[in-house]
Design a protein around this motif. Structure first.
Motif, PDB file in Angstrom:
ATOM      1  N   GLU A   1       0.824  -1.202   0.000  1.00 50.06           N
ATOM      2  CA  GLU A   1       0.000   0.000   0.000  1.00 50.06           C
ATOM      3  C   GLU A   1       0.865   1.262   0.000  1.00 50.06           C
ATOM      4  O   GLU A   1       0.543   2.253  -0.656  1.00 50.06           O
ATOM      5  CB  GLU A   1      -0.926  -0.009   1.222  1.00 50.06           C
ATOM      6  CG  GLU A   1      -1.934   1.119   1.263  1.00 50.06           C
ATOM      7  CD  GLU A   1      -2.954   1.038   0.140  1.00 50.06           C
ATOM      8  OE1 GLU A   1      -3.489   2.098  -0.240  1.00 50.06           O
ATOM      9  OE2 GLU A   1      -3.216  -0.070  -0.358  1.00 50.06           O
ATOM     10  N   LEU A   2       1.995   1.216   0.736  1.00 46.80           N
ATOM     11  CA  LEU A   2       2.875   2.377   0.800  1.00 46.80           C
ATOM     12  C   LEU A   2       3.555   2.676  -0.538  1.00 46.80           C
ATOM     13  O   LEU A   2       3.809   3.833  -0.871  1.00 46.80           O
ATOM     14  CB  LEU A   2       3.960   2.159   1.866  1.00 46.80           C
ATOM     15  CG  LEU A   2       3.549   2.226   3.340  1.00 46.80           C
ATOM     16  CD1 LEU A   2       4.762   1.956   4.218  1.00 46.80           C
ATOM     17  CD2 LEU A   2       2.933   3.573   3.685  1.00 46.80           C
ATOM     18  N   THR A   3       3.865   1.632  -1.285  1.00 46.21           N
ATOM     19  CA  THR A   3       4.707   1.800  -2.479  1.00 46.21           C
ATOM     20  C   THR A   3       3.975   1.584  -3.798  1.00 46.21           C
ATOM     21  O   THR A   3       4.577   1.775  -4.858  1.00 46.21           O
ATOM     22  CB  THR A   3       5.886   0.802  -2.417  1.00 46.21           C
ATOM     23  OG1 THR A   3       5.374  -0.554  -2.365  1.00 46.21           O
ATOM     24  CG2 THR A   3       6.746   1.061  -1.188  1.00 46.21           C
ATOM     25  N   LYS A   4       2.714   1.211  -3.758  1.00 50.17           N
ATOM     26  CA  LYS A   4       2.020   0.788  -4.978  1.00 50.17           C
ATOM     27  C   LYS A   4       2.041   1.858  -6.053  1.00 50.17           C
ATOM     28  O   LYS A   4       2.260   1.573  -7.239  1.00 50.17           O
ATOM     29  CB  LYS A   4       0.583   0.401  -4.633  1.00 50.17           C
ATOM     30  CG  LYS A   4      -0.139  -0.316  -5.776  1.00 50.17           C
ATOM     31  CD  LYS A   4      -1.458  -0.896  -5.300  1.00 50.17           C
ATOM     32  CE  LYS A   4      -2.100  -1.729  -6.400  1.00 50.17           C
ATOM     33  NZ  LYS A   4      -3.359  -2.366  -5.943  1.00 50.17           N
ATOM     34  N   ASN A   5       1.827   3.109  -5.674  1.00 48.37           N
ATOM     35  CA  ASN A   5       1.795   4.178  -6.672  1.00 48.37           C
ATOM     36  C   ASN A   5       3.150   4.396  -7.333  1.00 48.37           C
ATOM     37  O   ASN A   5       3.225   4.828  -8.486  1.00 48.37           O
ATOM     38  CB  ASN A   5       1.323   5.484  -6.034  1.00 48.37           C
ATOM     39  CG  ASN A   5      -0.148   5.448  -5.635  1.00 48.37           C
ATOM     40  OD1 ASN A   5      -0.929   4.668  -6.180  1.00 48.37           O
ATOM     41  ND2 ASN A   5      -0.517   6.264  -4.668  1.00 48.37           N
TER      42      ASN A   5
ATOM     43  N   LYS B   1       3.211   0.101 -12.964  1.00 45.19           N
ATOM     44  CA  LYS B   1       3.457   0.583 -14.315  1.00 45.19           C
ATOM     45  C   LYS B   1       2.146   0.674 -15.085  1.00 45.19           C
ATOM     46  O   LYS B   1       1.211  -0.102 -14.835  1.00 45.19           O
ATOM     47  CB  LYS B   1       4.432  -0.348 -15.048  1.00 45.19           C
ATOM     48  CG  LYS B   1       5.799  -0.450 -14.378  1.00 45.19           C
ATOM     49  CD  LYS B   1       6.504   0.902 -14.303  1.00 45.19           C
ATOM     50  CE  LYS B   1       7.842   0.787 -13.609  1.00 45.19           C
ATOM     51  NZ  LYS B   1       8.539   2.085 -13.495  1.00 45.19           N
ATOM     52  N   THR B   2       2.100   1.603 -16.028  1.00 48.37           N
ATOM     53  CA  THR B   2       0.894   1.788 -16.832  1.00 48.37           C
ATOM     54  C   THR B   2       0.663   0.571 -17.733  1.00 48.37           C
ATOM     55  O   THR B   2       1.606   0.030 -18.316  1.00 48.37           O
ATOM     56  CB  THR B   2       1.025   3.042 -17.710  1.00 48.37           C
ATOM     57  OG1 THR B   2       1.316   4.171 -16.866  1.00 48.37           O
ATOM     58  CG2 THR B   2      -0.261   3.299 -18.486  1.00 48.37           C
TER      59      THR B   2
ATOM     60  N   SER C   1       2.798  -6.906 -12.227  1.00 49.56           N
ATOM     61  CA  SER C   1       2.017  -6.236 -11.190  1.00 49.56           C
ATOM     62  C   SER C   1       2.905  -5.721 -10.062  1.00 49.56           C
ATOM     63  O   SER C   1       4.039  -6.169  -9.870  1.00 49.56           O
ATOM     64  CB  SER C   1       0.973  -7.204 -10.615  1.00 49.56           C
ATOM     65  OG  SER C   1       1.617  -8.247  -9.895  1.00 49.56           O
ATOM     66  N   ALA C   2       2.369  -4.770  -9.291  1.00 50.36           N
ATOM     67  CA  ALA C   2       3.095  -4.227  -8.144  1.00 50.36           C
ATOM     68  C   ALA C   2       3.358  -5.315  -7.109  1.00 50.36           C
ATOM     69  O   ALA C   2       4.415  -5.325  -6.459  1.00 50.36           O
ATOM     70  CB  ALA C   2       2.299  -3.079  -7.524  1.00 50.36           C
ATOM     71  N   GLU C   3       2.409  -6.248  -6.946  1.00 46.52           N
ATOM     72  CA  GLU C   3       2.603  -7.341  -5.994  1.00 46.52           C
ATOM     73  C   GLU C   3       3.803  -8.204  -6.371  1.00 46.52           C
ATOM     74  O   GLU C   3       4.619  -8.559  -5.513  1.00 46.52           O
ATOM     75  CB  GLU C   3       1.333  -8.216  -5.937  1.00 46.52           C
ATOM     76  CG  GLU C   3       0.140  -7.539  -5.273  1.00 46.52           C
ATOM     77  CD  GLU C   3      -0.707  -6.774  -6.285  1.00 46.52           C
ATOM     78  OE1 GLU C   3      -0.179  -6.448  -7.375  1.00 46.52           O
ATOM     79  OE2 GLU C   3      -1.874  -6.487  -5.979  1.00 46.52           O
TER      80      GLU C   3
END
Length: 349
Positions: free
Chosen positions: A25-29, A33-34, A43-45
């Protein structure tokens, strides 16, 4: 593993499910990637998971690529980016240098309660982080251990948490040389960190400043205590002081051990550029503090009695000049440890 085996999940990534999704949650943004209409993005995960796995094991990018089905050249850009995002997200809370008298006094209280060392604001030391010799670097990163490295200089509180870190100095430079040029020394000398003023040791009358503790690689200063040199022979009181100082100073060694055992990438040569190694180490330090439990005092740690003259062997003296006032302050600590502040296990029964 997240659903069926939570313990294996924690061992695999060094964080449990709750901590993993909090970090996500802290780093997802920052790490997302688009979406590309030509192909799906990682994915971010997955980005966070492969980075934590790399820090936990130090596996090569090719080995991780087989496990996560991500090309090794893609991993070489993902992992530094995620480490940067993790460090930036955690540093303001979990890797923050104390800036008020109350914060410093709380650290000193913990050192006294747990390690029986009064007026102590931290333990200081350096750790060599081994890396592959950079291209055309010659002997610039070559250290006395016959490896190439950058140095992690750290100040640690009584609960093995890093309260100041300096990463990136080449391995050729001594700990004393790194401390001379680091921002911690200048901040302590001009008191820009709002450290508390001098006060007497418990049961004593003379005011002494709050200090940090280090080994003989550092200079003796009014704010930095180091052992008495052994080259000229030590009396019983000086040996007791060296033992009590080493007992408090070993906290930083223990913190390095905990850090390296949790994030095993630090236990073998890192095959990255010095700049990427620097952000990787900073990320590991921030994650280490994030994962450390809060300090709780139960019973003061007791040790088996020791004979005078035994204990940790100090390093050879670097020959740094010291002021008479710094030597007097060390003598005041020595007298305290042999009178009001003595503990039963510092000498033979």
């Amino acid at each position: 593993m997240s659903v069926e085996d939570s313990q294996s999940f924690k061992n695999f990534l060094r964080v449990d499910q709750r901590q993993f999704f909090y970090l996500l949650e802290l780093t997802k943004n920052d790490i997302s990637k688009t979406e590309n209409p030509m192909r799906s993005t990682i994915s971010a995960e997955e980005r966070l998971a492969v980075t934590l796995r790399y820090l936990a094991t130090g596996e090569s990018f090719r080995s991780l690529g087989y496990s996560f089905r991500i090309a090794h050249n893609t991993l070489s850009s993902i992992i530094p980016d995620v480490c940067t995002a993790l460090f930036n997200a955690l540093k303001h809370v979990h890797l923050k240098v104390p800036s008020s008298e109350a914060e410093w006094e709380n650290i000193a209280r913990e050192f006294m309660e747990r390690w029986n060392f009064p007026n102590c604001l931290g333990a200081l030391d350096g750790k060599h982080v081994v890396l592959q010799a950079p291209f055309k670097s010659g002997s610039f990163y070559f250290n006395y251990k016959n490896t190439h490295s950058v140095v992690l200089m750290a100040l640690v509180n009584a609960n093995y948490k890093f309260i100041y870190v300096d990463v990136g100095s080449n391995g050729r430079v001594s700990d004393g040389g790194i401390f001379r040029d680091c921002t911690l020394r200048s901040a302590m000398e001009d008191n820009s960190l709002n450290m508390p003023g001098p006060r007497p040791l418990p049961g004593r009358e003379r005011d002494v400043p709050y200090v940090i503790v280090g080994d003989e690689a550092f200079p003796l200063k009014e704010y930095l205590m180091k052992p008495y040199p052994q080259r000229s022979g030590l009396d019983d009181k000086q040996r007791v002081f060296n033992y009590r100082l080493s007992r408090a100073r070993r906290i930083v060694e223990n913190a390095f051990g905990i850090l390296s055992n949790r994030f095993r990438v630090l236990r073998s040569p890192i095959l990255l550029s010095p700049q990427k190694v620097e952000i990787l180490v900073l990320c590991c330090c921030a994650l280490h503090n994030f994962l450390r439990p809060d300090f709780q005092v139960a019973v003061t740690e007791c040790e088996t009695p020791r004979e005078i003259g035994t204990g940790m062997v100090s390093l050879s003296s670097q020959g740094y000049p010291s002021s008479q006032n710094a030597r007097d302050i060390r003598d005041e600590f020595k007298e305290y440890f042999c009178t009001n502040g003595q503990v039963p296990w510092q000498t033979a029964t």
